[in-house]
Scaffold this active site. Sequence first.
Site, PDB file in Angstrom:
ATOM      1  N   TYR A  45     -11.837 -28.209  17.639  1.00 46.37           N
ATOM      2  CA  TYR A  45     -11.216 -27.281  16.699  1.00 46.37           C
ATOM      3  C   TYR A  45     -10.271 -28.100  15.833  1.00 46.37           C
ATOM      4  O   TYR A  45      -9.433 -28.824  16.355  1.00 46.37           O
ATOM      5  CB  TYR A  45     -10.450 -26.213  17.478  1.00 46.37           C
TER       6      TYR A  45
ATOM      7  N   TYR B  59     -14.011 -23.890   7.049  1.00 41.46           N
ATOM      8  CA  TYR B  59     -13.010 -23.409   8.025  1.00 41.46           C
ATOM      9  C   TYR B  59     -13.501 -22.108   8.652  1.00 41.46           C
ATOM     10  O   TYR B  59     -13.098 -21.024   8.267  1.00 41.46           O
ATOM     11  CB  TYR B  59     -11.663 -23.207   7.337  1.00 41.46           C
TER      12      TYR B  59
END
Lengths: 137, 394
Positions: free
Chosen positions: B296, B346
């Site tokens: 992440y 994103y």
Amino acid sequence: MATARPVRAMDPYAEQFWAFTQARELRLQQCADCRKFRWPPGPTCDRCLSDNFDWRRIRGTGKVLSWTTFHRGYFPEYPPPHTVVVLELDEGPLFVSVPVEISPRELREGMTLALRWTDGQDRLGEYNLPVFGPMNG
Amino acid sequence: MNGRLAPLKDIVAIVGVGETDYAKDYRGSGGQAVEKGVARYDSYTLASRALKRALDDAGLTKSDIDGLCTANLSGERASELWGLNPRWSGSGDAAQCIIEATMAINAGLCTTVALVYGNAQRSMDTAYGGARVTGGAITSYFYYAPWGMTSQGALYALFFQRHKLLYGTTEEQLGAIAVAFRKHAGLNPNAVMQKPLTITEYLNAPYIAEPLRLYDYCLINDGGVALIVRRADMARDLRQRPIMVSGFGWSEENVDATQLRPRLKSFYHGAHHEVAAQVYPMAGVTPNDVDVFATYDSFSVHLLASLEGFGFCKEGEGGAFVQGGRIELGGELPCNTSGGMLSESYMQSWNHQPELVRQLRGGLGSRQVAGAEVAQYVHDVAGKCKSLIYTKGA
């Protein structure tokens, strides 16, 4: 007129915390059973789950852990550059605050800073904001 | 822990992946970035498109779907839009949804789960800092506003500043992460940011929350991702080679989280160690076996934390580890090979999963990690940590 600042997050415990600041008192909850200090304020001790606590006036000194300088504006009340510091208070909790009477370049890891007060207000009312400056300031 | 998780190894597979056209959707007709706050899409449009593509990829139809996980969407509205009456439903980040779907399938609640995410965050001009920050799940995101403290980027700036102070990590070392991910994005036609980035350009870019610069921050773009997770014995003979969910782990380091204690005192390594102790034994691999890695990466800093926390290098040595091409394609541990959230899209954990699946399927051309057999994803949002290990199975 006190200085306008971004709005505080409010709950019954935060309300009490900020009420003390009107008398320029920085008070944190201490568990009445196991004596752990906690921050932010809340209903129970995370160590022993006791709901007995006292609002203790703290020494108001802590050591610098980290800091950041905003070069982009997020709040109109805090135009860049704006620096925020994280301290480890003598009583244990970490505390996010604003360094005063010291430039970001002068901040050092482990440096001791001491409590100062500055004024503040938002739509919930007036209060004083605990900030931190050099020991010999 | 190993004994309790081991029976869940390889019981489900990812059989289909779908994504929207991140790069195309980011550019206006003149080729420039579309403006924030000009609504071109809503989240459901993007999610629907991704779902259709994932089903097509798998060679399945919506009548095969009996479970549904939705992210950043209303489960009811999404089900209604797609004409689904699921027998089980869930919600959350990609790793959470994959773990929970595995458990639901294992329990016999369903066999084939669609996991669907859509986020029109650029169209909607979603704010991740300042007075418009919403949501109360993570108190530190809003609690310190009276002191002017805001934004997840600034919280990671505090993290990196602490790492610098303790270990002497340099900004140039951190810059290698953004440079590597951008290099990978240049090999990905669907990446939003494909223009090469040099370390000089990285260092010349403005600070946002010092010591983090522009390129340490993820993009804000519109997109959707869907994954089809199916019981492994039903996953053969579909359109794609099934990619097995071979290991997972979950741990959250939440004590004194608002104070930022786990962020600044342990760099969330408490959670990382707990998750590592689950995910590697379950999959029967070690960090040495990982061929392709994704973390992440809302901020570049995440990679330092996960490399150190999962034992790819010693604590404090992440800055040195990411140097010299080690994390680039062709290096020892290629990381975020799609370009990640810094340079591809994103999608808040969702775009990493299709990339790892594709790497294990093979055939990615210049972006392919040669001979990839084991892929790992590490999820860490403010100490809420999970990990997944994918393999090609038996």
